[in-house]
Design a protein around this motif. Structure first.
Motif, PDB file in Angstrom:
ATOM      1  N   VAL A  80     -51.678  58.808  -0.124  1.00 34.68           N
ATOM      2  CA  VAL A  80     -51.506  59.101  -1.539  1.00 34.68           C
ATOM      3  C   VAL A  80     -51.263  60.596  -1.716  1.00 34.68           C
ATOM      4  O   VAL A  80     -52.038  61.419  -1.224  1.00 34.68           O
ATOM      5  CB  VAL A  80     -52.753  58.678  -2.346  1.00 34.68           C
ATOM      6  N   GLU A  81     -50.183  60.950  -2.373  1.00 37.34           N
ATOM      7  CA  GLU A  81     -49.914  62.351  -2.674  1.00 37.34           C
ATOM      8  C   GLU A  81     -50.737  62.744  -3.897  1.00 37.34           C
ATOM      9  O   GLU A  81     -50.585  62.179  -4.976  1.00 37.34           O
ATOM     10  CB  GLU A  81     -48.427  62.558  -2.940  1.00 37.34           C
ATOM     11  N   GLN A  82     -51.602  63.737  -3.716  1.00 36.83           N
ATOM     12  CA  GLN A  82     -52.529  64.111  -4.770  1.00 36.83           C
ATOM     13  C   GLN A  82     -52.168  65.458  -5.391  1.00 36.83           C
ATOM     14  O   GLN A  82     -51.524  66.301  -4.754  1.00 36.83           O
ATOM     15  CB  GLN A  82     -53.953  64.187  -4.193  1.00 36.83           C
ATOM     16  N   LYS A  83     -52.613  65.638  -6.603  1.00 37.12           N
ATOM     17  CA  LYS A  83     -52.384  66.886  -7.316  1.00 37.12           C
ATOM     18  C   LYS A  83     -53.570  67.811  -7.101  1.00 37.12           C
ATOM     19  O   LYS A  83     -54.717  67.435  -7.311  1.00 37.12           O
ATOM     20  CB  LYS A  83     -52.188  66.630  -8.812  1.00 37.12           C
ATOM     21  N   LEU A  84     -53.277  69.037  -6.683  1.00 34.17           N
ATOM     22  CA  LEU A  84     -54.323  70.021  -6.435  1.00 34.17           C
ATOM     23  C   LEU A  84     -54.923  70.499  -7.754  1.00 34.17           C
ATOM     24  O   LEU A  84     -54.209  70.891  -8.668  1.00 34.17           O
ATOM     25  CB  LEU A  84     -53.735  71.205  -5.671  1.00 34.17           C
TER      26      LEU A  84
END
Length: 279
Positions: A80-84
């Motif tokens: 899953v590409e997550q938002k920092l």
């Protein structure tokens, strides 16, 4: 702990969304160690693995090797590409740990950030004494993820020395524990080197004379045991046949040959090694 920079509820929310549509298990782990690769392998009995992680693996099986391994069993791994949500900085010193006294040594200060913009000040100490840095080191703006800053230092005393680098954040920095780094180095005397040359004004001689304890001879002496290396500068290739040099190189001594007259083959000077395993 590096996952604290992201939304910590992401895994639970994804699990709640998927479990009503297909049989799903949720497995979590936390702490200072991050065996992501091991966890993937232990869950490989599933058809699909959805990884909610920043990929920070500091223990166990390498992440890419683990993914390759389970893929051969038919398991597919997704991430899953997550938002920092937060930024964090870290610092370390890279460079040699064994140094020669009196020689200028270059070290790299490596500053990493999780985000895209960070500002900080930089301070360095050697044996608890501050190192003079340019004024701009007090206010550094970093746009890249990894920035390397070089500095040089010449040690004047033998033995063990401690280097310390500290970054002082001027923007958001989530973990203060990785803002200081220590490095120990060991300084040794200049090794004895024998230069076989008739020209002590040559560029090569000037360089080695500034780095090592150099003795100069015009020919190969009978005893080479006290030298760490023999450097032959612009001498005839016949000199390589000296018996003492054969024994020296065969016993593991260092040999550097530069220039000189050799046997010509199609315009290239070639020198046959005395002992290929040791040259």
């Amino acid at each position: 702990m590096s996952m604290d920079l992201f939304n910590k509820d992401t895994g639970q929310k994804i699990y709640d969304a998927i479990k009503s549509k297909t049989p799903t298990n949720l497995q979590t782990f936390s702490g200072m160690t991050s065996p992501v690769g091991d966890e993937i392998i232990s869950a490989s009995e599933n058809n699909y693995i959805l990884l909610v992680s920043d990929g920070n693996t500091n223990y166990g099986k390498d992440l890419s090797e683990a993914v390759t391994f389970v893929s051969k069993t038919g398991t597919r791994v997704f991430a899953v590409e997550q938002k920092l949500l937060h930024n964090d900085m870290s610092v370390e010193i890279t460079g040699p740990k064994n140094l020669i006294i009196g020689n200028e040594n270059v070290f790299n200060i490596v500053v990493r950030q999780a985000g895209d913009s960070a500002s900080y000040g930089l301070d360095i100490k050697v044996d608890n004494d501050p190192v003079n840095l340019p004024d701009e080191s007090k206010n550094i703006l970093q746009k890249e993820r990894t920035k390397t800053i070089q500095f040089s230092y010449t040690f004047k005393k033998l033995g063990t020395h401690t280097m310390e680098v500290v970054i002082t954040p001027q923007s958001e920095d989530w973990f203060p524990t990785n803002n200081k780094f220590y490095k120990s180095v060991y300084v040794v005397p200049k090794p004895n080197v024998l230069a076989i040359t008739d020209d002590t004004g040559s560029p090569l001689y000037q360089i080695i004379d500034s780095l090592y304890a150099v003795e100069q001879e015009g020919s190969i002496p009978d005893d080479l045991t006290k030298y760490r290396a023999v450097i032959i500068d612009n001498k005839d290739a016949a000199m390589l046949g000296a018996a003492s040099l054969k024994d020296y190189v065969g016993g593991g001594g260092g040999l550097v040959v530069v220039g000189g007259m050799g046997r010509m083959i199609r315009g290239v000077i070639t020198i046959r090694p005395l002992n290929p395993c040791c040259l």
